[in-house]
Motif scaffolding. Structure first.
Motif, PDB file in Angstrom:
ATOM      1  N   ILE A 128       7.656 -52.258 -19.875  1.00 54.25           N
ATOM      2  CA  ILE A 128       7.780 -51.544 -21.155  1.00 54.25           C
ATOM      3  C   ILE A 128       6.517 -50.731 -21.414  1.00 54.25           C
ATOM      4  O   ILE A 128       6.576 -49.558 -21.780  1.00 54.25           O
ATOM      5  CB  ILE A 128       8.059 -52.539 -22.309  1.00 54.25           C
ATOM      6  CG1 ILE A 128       9.505 -53.035 -22.221  1.00 54.25           C
ATOM      7  CG2 ILE A 128       7.791 -51.906 -23.671  1.00 54.25           C
ATOM      8  CD1 ILE A 128       9.916 -54.018 -23.301  1.00 54.25           C
ATOM      9  N   ARG A 129       5.367 -51.360 -21.195  1.00 51.18           N
ATOM     10  CA  ARG A 129       4.092 -50.661 -21.422  1.00 51.18           C
ATOM     11  C   ARG A 129       3.912 -49.509 -20.451  1.00 51.18           C
ATOM     12  O   ARG A 129       3.565 -48.398 -20.846  1.00 51.18           O
ATOM     13  CB  ARG A 129       2.923 -51.634 -21.268  1.00 51.18           C
ATOM     14  CG  ARG A 129       2.734 -52.525 -22.463  1.00 51.18           C
ATOM     15  CD  ARG A 129       1.531 -53.416 -22.253  1.00 51.18           C
ATOM     16  NE  ARG A 129       1.567 -54.544 -23.171  1.00 51.18           N
ATOM     17  CZ  ARG A 129       0.896 -55.669 -22.986  1.00 51.18           C
ATOM     18  NH1 ARG A 129       0.149 -55.819 -21.916  1.00 51.18           N
ATOM     19  NH2 ARG A 129       0.963 -56.642 -23.870  1.00 51.18           N
TER      20      ARG A 129
ATOM     21  N   LYS B 274       5.316 -42.047 -20.117  1.00 52.19           N
ATOM     22  CA  LYS B 274       6.164 -41.017 -20.737  1.00 52.19           C
ATOM     23  C   LYS B 274       5.347 -40.046 -21.584  1.00 52.19           C
ATOM     24  O   LYS B 274       5.722 -38.894 -21.756  1.00 52.19           O
ATOM     25  CB  LYS B 274       7.220 -41.672 -21.641  1.00 52.19           C
ATOM     26  CG  LYS B 274       8.294 -42.424 -20.910  1.00 52.19           C
ATOM     27  CD  LYS B 274       9.453 -41.584 -20.457  1.00 52.19           C
ATOM     28  CE  LYS B 274      10.286 -41.046 -21.579  1.00 52.19           C
ATOM     29  NZ  LYS B 274      11.414 -40.244 -21.086  1.00 52.19           N
ATOM     30  N   GLU B 275       4.244 -40.547 -22.139  1.00 49.20           N
ATOM     31  CA  GLU B 275       3.442 -39.736 -23.058  1.00 49.20           C
ATOM     32  C   GLU B 275       2.378 -38.903 -22.353  1.00 49.20           C
ATOM     33  O   GLU B 275       1.745 -38.064 -22.982  1.00 49.20           O
ATOM     34  CB  GLU B 275       2.736 -40.646 -24.081  1.00 49.20           C
ATOM     35  CG  GLU B 275       3.671 -41.466 -24.940  1.00 49.20           C
ATOM     36  CD  GLU B 275       4.734 -40.632 -25.623  1.00 49.20           C
ATOM     37  OE1 GLU B 275       4.381 -39.697 -26.357  1.00 49.20           O
ATOM     38  OE2 GLU B 275       5.931 -40.900 -25.401  1.00 49.20           O
TER      39      GLU B 275
ATOM     40  N   LEU C  38       7.680 -45.784 -26.788  1.00 53.13           N
ATOM     41  CA  LEU C  38       7.163 -46.753 -27.761  1.00 53.13           C
ATOM     42  C   LEU C  38       5.701 -46.479 -28.113  1.00 53.13           C
ATOM     43  O   LEU C  38       5.147 -47.128 -28.991  1.00 53.13           O
ATOM     44  CB  LEU C  38       7.289 -48.189 -27.222  1.00 53.13           C
ATOM     45  CG  LEU C  38       8.681 -48.683 -26.831  1.00 53.13           C
ATOM     46  CD1 LEU C  38       8.627 -50.153 -26.458  1.00 53.13           C
ATOM     47  CD2 LEU C  38       9.692 -48.481 -27.942  1.00 53.13           C
ATOM     48  N   THR C  39       5.087 -45.554 -27.401  1.00 50.22           N
ATOM     49  CA  THR C  39       3.692 -45.216 -27.696  1.00 50.22           C
ATOM     50  C   THR C  39       3.699 -44.179 -28.816  1.00 50.22           C
ATOM     51  O   THR C  39       3.645 -42.981 -28.565  1.00 50.22           O
ATOM     52  CB  THR C  39       2.985 -44.680 -26.435  1.00 50.22           C
ATOM     53  OG1 THR C  39       3.198 -45.616 -25.375  1.00 50.22           O
ATOM     54  CG2 THR C  39       1.494 -44.501 -26.648  1.00 50.22           C
TER      55      THR C  39
ATOM     56  N   ILE D 120       6.033 -47.767 -18.684  1.00 49.70           N
ATOM     57  CA  ILE D 120       6.944 -46.634 -18.862  1.00 49.70           C
ATOM     58  C   ILE D 120       6.627 -45.861 -20.138  1.00 49.70           C
ATOM     59  O   ILE D 120       6.528 -44.633 -20.118  1.00 49.70           O
ATOM     60  CB  ILE D 120       8.418 -47.101 -18.844  1.00 49.70           C
ATOM     61  CG1 ILE D 120       8.770 -47.642 -17.454  1.00 49.70           C
ATOM     62  CG2 ILE D 120       9.355 -45.962 -19.228  1.00 49.70           C
ATOM     63  CD1 ILE D 120      10.120 -48.335 -17.371  1.00 49.70           C
ATOM     64  N   SER D 121       6.450 -46.585 -21.240  1.00 56.66           N
ATOM     65  CA  SER D 121       6.216 -45.867 -22.506  1.00 56.66           C
ATOM     66  C   SER D 121       4.882 -45.131 -22.502  1.00 56.66           C
ATOM     67  O   SER D 121       4.757 -44.068 -23.107  1.00 56.66           O
ATOM     68  CB  SER D 121       6.307 -46.814 -23.701  1.00 56.66           C
ATOM     69  OG  SER D 121       5.366 -47.832 -23.586  1.00 56.66           O
ATOM     70  N   ILE D 122       3.904 -45.678 -21.799  1.00 56.71           N
ATOM     71  CA  ILE D 122       2.614 -44.983 -21.688  1.00 56.71           C
ATOM     72  C   ILE D 122       2.760 -43.757 -20.787  1.00 56.71           C
ATOM     73  O   ILE D 122       2.350 -42.657 -21.144  1.00 56.71           O
ATOM     74  CB  ILE D 122       1.515 -45.942 -21.174  1.00 56.71           C
ATOM     75  CG1 ILE D 122       1.113 -46.921 -22.282  1.00 56.71           C
ATOM     76  CG2 ILE D 122       0.284 -45.165 -20.694  1.00 56.71           C
ATOM     77  CD1 ILE D 122       0.233 -48.064 -21.821  1.00 56.71           C
TER      78      ILE D 122
ATOM     79  N   TRP E 156      12.594 -44.867 -23.840  1.00 52.72           N
ATOM     80  CA  TRP E 156      11.442 -45.713 -23.534  1.00 52.72           C
ATOM     81  C   TRP E 156      10.155 -45.255 -24.234  1.00 52.72           C
ATOM     82  O   TRP E 156       9.061 -45.592 -23.801  1.00 52.72           O
ATOM     83  CB  TRP E 156      11.213 -45.795 -22.020  1.00 52.72           C
ATOM     84  CG  TRP E 156      12.335 -46.456 -21.293  1.00 52.72           C
ATOM     85  CD1 TRP E 156      13.571 -45.925 -21.050  1.00 52.72           C
ATOM     86  CD2 TRP E 156      12.357 -47.770 -20.739  1.00 52.72           C
ATOM     87  NE1 TRP E 156      14.358 -46.827 -20.372  1.00 52.72           N
ATOM     88  CE2 TRP E 156      13.629 -47.968 -20.159  1.00 52.72           C
ATOM     89  CE3 TRP E 156      11.424 -48.797 -20.651  1.00 52.72           C
ATOM     90  CZ2 TRP E 156      13.992 -49.141 -19.521  1.00 52.72           C
ATOM     91  CZ3 TRP E 156      11.776 -49.963 -20.006  1.00 52.72           C
ATOM     92  CH2 TRP E 156      13.050 -50.136 -19.449  1.00 52.72           C
TER      93      TRP E 156
ATOM     94  N   TYR F 140       5.331 -55.044 -26.300  1.00 53.96           N
ATOM     95  CA  TYR F 140       4.419 -53.901 -26.208  1.00 53.96           C
ATOM     96  C   TYR F 140       3.036 -54.243 -26.764  1.00 53.96           C
ATOM     97  O   TYR F 140       2.019 -53.856 -26.191  1.00 53.96           O
ATOM     98  CB  TYR F 140       5.005 -52.708 -26.970  1.00 53.96           C
ATOM     99  CG  TYR F 140       4.225 -51.429 -26.774  1.00 53.96           C
ATOM    100  CD1 TYR F 140       4.470 -50.605 -25.686  1.00 53.96           C
ATOM    101  CD2 TYR F 140       3.226 -51.048 -27.666  1.00 53.96           C
ATOM    102  CE1 TYR F 140       3.754 -49.437 -25.490  1.00 53.96           C
ATOM    103  CE2 TYR F 140       2.502 -49.887 -27.477  1.00 53.96           C
ATOM    104  CZ  TYR F 140       2.768 -49.084 -26.393  1.00 53.96           C
ATOM    105  OH  TYR F 140       2.046 -47.932 -26.195  1.00 53.96           O
TER     106      TYR F 140
ATOM    107  N   ARG G 184      -2.679 -50.570 -21.310  1.00 50.95           N
ATOM    108  CA  ARG G 184      -2.108 -50.823 -22.631  1.00 50.95           C
ATOM    109  C   ARG G 184      -2.799 -49.932 -23.643  1.00 50.95           C
ATOM    110  O   ARG G 184      -3.899 -49.448 -23.401  1.00 50.95           O
ATOM    111  CB  ARG G 184      -2.229 -52.290 -23.041  1.00 50.95           C
ATOM    112  CG  ARG G 184      -3.623 -52.787 -23.288  1.00 50.95           C
ATOM    113  CD  ARG G 184      -3.585 -54.076 -24.076  1.00 50.95           C
ATOM    114  NE  ARG G 184      -3.026 -53.848 -25.386  1.00 50.95           N
ATOM    115  CZ  ARG G 184      -2.234 -54.710 -26.022  1.00 50.95           C
ATOM    116  NH1 ARG G 184      -1.912 -55.847 -25.470  1.00 50.95           N
ATOM    117  NH2 ARG G 184      -1.769 -54.432 -27.219  1.00 50.95           N
ATOM    118  N   THR G 185      -2.118 -49.729 -24.757  1.00 47.37           N
ATOM    119  CA  THR G 185      -2.741 -48.927 -25.806  1.00 47.37           C
ATOM    120  C   THR G 185      -3.663 -49.825 -26.610  1.00 47.37           C
ATOM    121  O   THR G 185      -3.538 -51.040 -26.590  1.00 47.37           O
ATOM    122  CB  THR G 185      -1.685 -48.339 -26.757  1.00 47.37           C
ATOM    123  OG1 THR G 185      -0.942 -49.408 -27.310  1.00 47.37           O
ATOM    124  CG2 THR G 185      -0.781 -47.379 -26.042  1.00 47.37           C
TER     125      THR G 185
END
Lengths: 295, 455
Positions: free
Chosen positions: A51-52, A58-59, B323-324, A54-56, B321, B284, A153-154
């Motif tokens: 989850i981390r 993506k940005e 979430l950031t 991919i979401s990171i 996906w 997350y 991680r953020t």
């Protein structure tokens, strides 16, 4: 919504979980990640690190970061579609013999690593697992790419406690090694890792390679000296026990340890390997260091 | 040339020069951190308090206009060439038009007089005297060369005279507030990420609308605002039981709202969406996230393990996906810091923000505005004076006037909270550990007309 096979075709296996594929005359790298694996026996759904990651990813939009194009699910598997890096990009970049042919190339790659770390920190992302294995380089074009964000991680400022059992041991900072369980650390942790990579580039071997936390700390203090309250305010309260510190040691002369480095290079290395995280140079400032004049 | 010579002399003596100079040491160790000075956050005294213009006759409206016209003519004669601000004291620099320009000087002991000639007429000589008790405090930009430093704001003669003529006309009647450097105390704390804080919040502001859910309630046939409020109320309770971080709570609500904005959800699945969203947010944000079975038990087995996992996947795919995202929480922590709070103000701001989270109406405002309004509403409730200041305005990017509508909404929620059935937030913030801020009387917000006086 298109299925995986409808969207991508011409699958060509690169390794057990990695494929080369095509869409509209464009090549991509597909990484298959199983949600159900031995680490996830209780089946808690998509693992936190995926989850981390991919979401990171993506940005992020940076030339030195492997770009995530698409994410698809199919049963218990996830398919991560990345930009395609041809055979000229080799992982574990320090194992590439061509890396050491030109001194300027090392400087160029170090600059790219620092530039990427500064970009990530400015987007509230801690890399936490920066090591040569996660870095791919194309020696011909002199382009470097950082891959594998499993431990990233953020963070929010002020930083909360994060797991200290992260990152390859050799590249862990003293503040992380000092702390057992869940403790606080921040952006200087990534800068320390870059400093270790810089040292490894120069010596052609890992700068520190102790098999355990205590032995690794001893190696660090052998080179950089044992920290004191003067050089690292609060260090005695951080380490808790003086047994971790070992007998007091004086720092070695980095000019003798790294004779191939000019004064600017030595200055940058010493600032990146500063024991006290408060005094360690930031990636943003390291990029502006005189060592990189002409890069 | 003179000023350049002085710079060289000072550097030779090892004195600090703004924008350069010797590297400072902390506890005997060279400061390798080389932090970027926060250019927009300073404790510079404003021009009116830093310089005093003393003409040799009273400034009437017409004389003020005449001075202004003269200054503008002189500026035009100099082809609008602006003198760069000097960092060190020296003789006044003379522009092409023969007009000496007042320079920004580093503080020196005792008042220093600089004579500025506007026109070669004796009656139009103006003394600009630096007031010794209100000297400008220049920020030391460690190790940063002049080339890298941001251009300093210039106080030209025109701007000085304009300020004086405005003062004479009664347009400005109070000295400008000082802006507090809220990060000064964290310079030596690597956990505060001071070097990156400005970049981070610029980035947040830039992207906050990309992940901000649009108005969706009309497109949900089976769900209304009340149901959403019940869900959020329950989730805040779950969040407290699990002792999760506030980031997790705010991200959970963000995920729910974004999902409901893109997918029609039947009423019976709304709680399932909430559970799955909290599971994802926990993964997350948390080090040890709760397990799926914990959520199954908490929902009184209303949903199975498989249903939760299926919904997790559905949400992730629908949200691609992503979430950031910046939630009101990330802005709130910064804005609370800018308010230089006591514990009561901090608790009250969090209370206001969570009230906003519960109510669908706040969704029309972007996350940073909700956070800023929560701080403003908290200050109003606790009668903090001033209600809003320059430091808060700088860091939030909003004036008091801009926050009024959203703050009124939050105060309205506070005033009706005690009577309603959804009392989790009320209970949470009635606890003495949270300063029992929920039981304090709601703010009597200023009428709209008076807002501009303070903003």
């Amino acid at each position: 919504m298109l299925t995986l096979r409808e969207k991508y075709y011409d699958f060509d296996q690169i390794s057990s979980k990695v494929f080369k594929c095509r869409r509209d005359d464009q090549f991509f790298t597909m990484k298959i990640v199983s949600i159900l694996n031995e680490e996830n026996q209780a089946n808690n759904g998509v693992p936190y690190w995926i989850i981390r990651e991919i979401s990171i990813l993506k940005e992020l939009d940076h030339i030195n970061i492997v770009r995530l194009i698409d994410v698809m699910t199919d049963g218990p598997d996830l398919f991560l579609v990345f930009e395609y890096l041809d055979n000229e990009f080799q992982a574990d970049f320090l194992k590439n013999p061509k890396m050491f042919m030109y001194p300027q190339m090392k400087k160029e790659f170090l600059y790219q690593i620092l530039n990427t770390v500064a970009y990530l920190h400015a987007r509230k992302i801690l890399l936490r697992d920066l090591r040569p294995e996660n870095i791919l380089v194309n020696v011909r074009t002199q382009v470097l790419k950082i891959a594998l964000f499993g431990a990233a991680r953020t963070f929010e400022a002020p930083l909360e406690a994060y797991s200290s059992s992260v990152g390859c041991l050799s590249y862990r900072s003293p503040e992380v090694l000092f702390q057992f369980g869940c403790e606080k650390y921040s952006t200087p942790n990534d800068v320390w890792a870059v400093g270790c990579i810089f040292g490894e580039m120069l010596l052609h071997r890992p700068l520190f390679s102790g098999p355990s936390d205590v032995e690794l700390l001893d190696e660090i203090f052998t080179l950089l000296g044992t920290p004191t309250e003067e050089t690292w305010p609060g260090v005695t309260s951080i380490c808790g026990t003086c047994a971790l510190m070992g007998p007091p040691q004086q720092p070695k002369d980095l000019a003798k340890e790294f004779p191939m480095l000019n004064p600017d290079g030595l200055d940058l290395l010493s600032k990146m390997l500063c024991l006290c995280p408060n005094y360690r140079i930031s990636a943003e400032d390291a990029v502006k260091h005189p060592y990189f004049k002409g890069v | 040339m003179a000023s350049r010579a002085i710079v060289q002399q000072q550097q030779a003596r090892g004195e600090a020069v703004v924008g350069g100079g010797k590297q400072q040491k902390k506890n005997g160790v060279a400061d390798g951190r080389n932090r970027k000075a926060l250019g927009d956050i300073g404790n510079l005294a404003n021009i009116r308090s830093a310089v005093e213009v003393k003409p040799n006759r009273p400034i009437t409206r017409s004389f003020g206009a005449q001075l202004l016209a003269n200054a503008q003519a002189a500026a035009a004669a100099g082809n609008n060439k602006k003198q760069a601000c000097a960092n060190v004291a020296g003789p006044p620099a003379v522009a092409n038009g023969g007009v000496a320009v007042a320079k920004r000087v580093a503080p020196k002991p005792g008042p220093k007089k600089v004579t500025v000639t506007v026109k070669p007429k004796p009656e139009e000589v103006i003394d600009i005297e630096a007031s010794p008790d209100k000297k400008e405090v220049l920020k030391d930009k460690k190790n940063e060369g002049d080339a890298n430093s941001k251009k300093k704001s210039q106080h030209t003669l025109t701007s000085v005279l304009t300020a004086r003529s405005k003062a004479a006309c009664g347009i400005t009647n109070k000295p400008k507030e000082q802006i507090i450097d809220i990060d000064a105390s964290d310079v030596d704390n690597e956990l505060a990420a001071v070097e990156y804080i400005d970049d981070i919040y610029k980035f947040y502001k830039l992207v906050e609308n990309e992940s901000h859910p649009h108005d969706y309630i009309d497109s949900q046939p089976e769900i209304n605002e009340r149901m959403r409020a019940i869900l959020v109320d329950w989730l805040i309770d779950v969040h407290t039981k699990f002792e999760l971080s506030l980031e997790t709570l705010y991200l959970t609500i963000n995920i729910i709202d974004r999902f409901l904005a893109v997918k029609t959800v039947p009423r019976r699945e709304l709680q399932l969406v909430g559970i799955s969203a909290m599971l994802m947010a926990s993964k997350y944000e948390e080090i040890w996230p709760p397990e799926v079975n914990d959520f199954v038990c908490l929902s009184d087995r209303a949903y199975t393990h498989e249903q939760i996992l299926a919904m997790e996947k559905t949400i992730l795919n629908k949200l691609e996906w992503t979430l950031t995202v910046p939630t009101p929480f990330v802005f709130l922590v910064r804005f609370i810091k800018a308010a230089v709070p006591d514990q009561e103000l901090e608790n009250m701001a969090h209370f206001m923000s969570e009230l906003g989270m519960m109510n669908y109406a706040t969704l029309m405002y972007c996350p940073s505005m909700v956070a800023a309004s929560a701080v403003f509403a908290a200050r109003c409730t606790l009668n903090k004076a001033p209600l809003w200041n320059e430091t808060l305005k700088l860091h939030t990017g909003y004036s008091q006037e801009q926050l009024m509508d959203c703050a009124r909404l939050l105060v309205g929620f506070h005033s009706t909270l005690g009577n309603g059935k959804l009392r989790v937030v009320y209970r949470k913030y009635s606890d003495p550990q949270k300063g029992a801020v929920a039981v304090l009387p709601p703010a009597k917000l200023l009428p709209e007309g008076s807002a501009s006086q303070h903003s």
